[in-house]
Scaffold this motif. Sequence first.
Motif, mmCIF file in Angstrom:
data_model
loop_
_atom_site.group_PDB
_atom_site.id
_atom_site.type_symbol
_atom_site.label_atom_id
_atom_site.label_comp_id
_atom_site.label_asym_id
_atom_site.label_seq_id
_atom_site.Cartn_x
_atom_site.Cartn_y
_atom_site.Cartn_z
ATOM 1 N N GLY A 86 -31.705 -7.951 23.626
ATOM 2 C CA GLY A 86 -30.303 -7.707 23.319
ATOM 3 C C GLY A 86 -29.391 -8.865 23.651
ATOM 4 O O GLY A 86 -29.122 -9.159 24.817
ATOM 5 N N ASN A 97 -27.468 -8.684 27.292
ATOM 6 C CA ASN A 97 -27.195 -7.304 27.726
ATOM 7 C C ASN A 97 -27.594 -7.042 29.170
ATOM 8 O O ASN A 97 -27.338 -5.966 29.699
ATOM 9 C CB ASN A 97 -27.870 -6.292 26.794
ATOM 10 C CG ASN A 97 -29.399 -6.399 26.806
ATOM 11 O OD1 ASN A 97 -29.991 -7.170 27.571
ATOM 12 N ND2 ASN A 97 -30.050 -5.629 25.930
ATOM 13 N N SER A 227 -26.349 -11.453 32.947
ATOM 14 C CA SER A 227 -25.310 -10.841 32.117
ATOM 15 C C SER A 227 -24.106 -11.762 31.949
ATOM 16 O O SER A 227 -23.022 -11.318 31.596
ATOM 17 C CB SER A 227 -24.866 -9.503 32.727
ATOM 18 O OG SER A 227 -24.436 -9.677 34.065
#
Length: 260
Positions: A86, A97, A227
């Motif tokens: 992701g 993600n 992240s």
Amino acid sequence: MYYSLINSMKRVAAPSYTARTQALITATGLSNTTKINAINSFDLEIQSIESKLTNKALYLLFLENSTWNARNFLGTSTFDLTFSGGLSHLASGILPNGVNGFANTNFKNATHLTSGTNYTLFFQSMNDSNTGVDIGSYSVTNAIPLDIESRFSGAIYAGQNVNIYLTSANSDGSGIYINTRTSNSDSRLYKDGVLKDSSTQNIGTTSNIDNYLFARNNSGTASFYGSKKGLTAGIIDGLTIAEIAILNTALTNLKTNLGV
């Protein structure tokens, strides 16, 4: 009279870009003039450290699609990114993600670095996040990490080997992080051009596994997913203090010129 009027009109010269900027335009069809001009200015600034860039990797992560973002701006296609999981490709960078998103740089330290004791990893973060590893690798066999980590709240780490982690308090996860080493006894960690930690301890050679982006390659397994939104990242040769200043200024100006 018609021809006289035409001949009197001022000719407008086509824009002139660096070879790398033009190669990017030709390969991708990039037409956003703000981004093109920002990239071109950035490339002009880093030409003064050109000797540290040859056959290395530098990623512009704000081109908004996976095909364009994957390109190694320095031209060696061997080090184009391979994306997995992701990842959101945004105008202000790639946002992982934090669960399974990462990119393989296909850059093996011991094979592709000019010297196993001479390297620079850098990562330009766009958001205040302190989780995961931003870029790097770890050899389980040799217990040798080479990375930039923000997986511990309120701190930044730069792995050099299992016994040496350069570290600094880090209340804001955004900024330009540089982990550099110019010899077996010169290791330094910078944030936004400011020296945060250093070591003169002999730390040996690097391992020979791929570096991952937005995670750490633990001997072939992605771990410590990050992240942080990345604007740029790279793996180049070790930089002197003066060269650190050049790279940091160029990256700062790139962000400003992009308006992000």
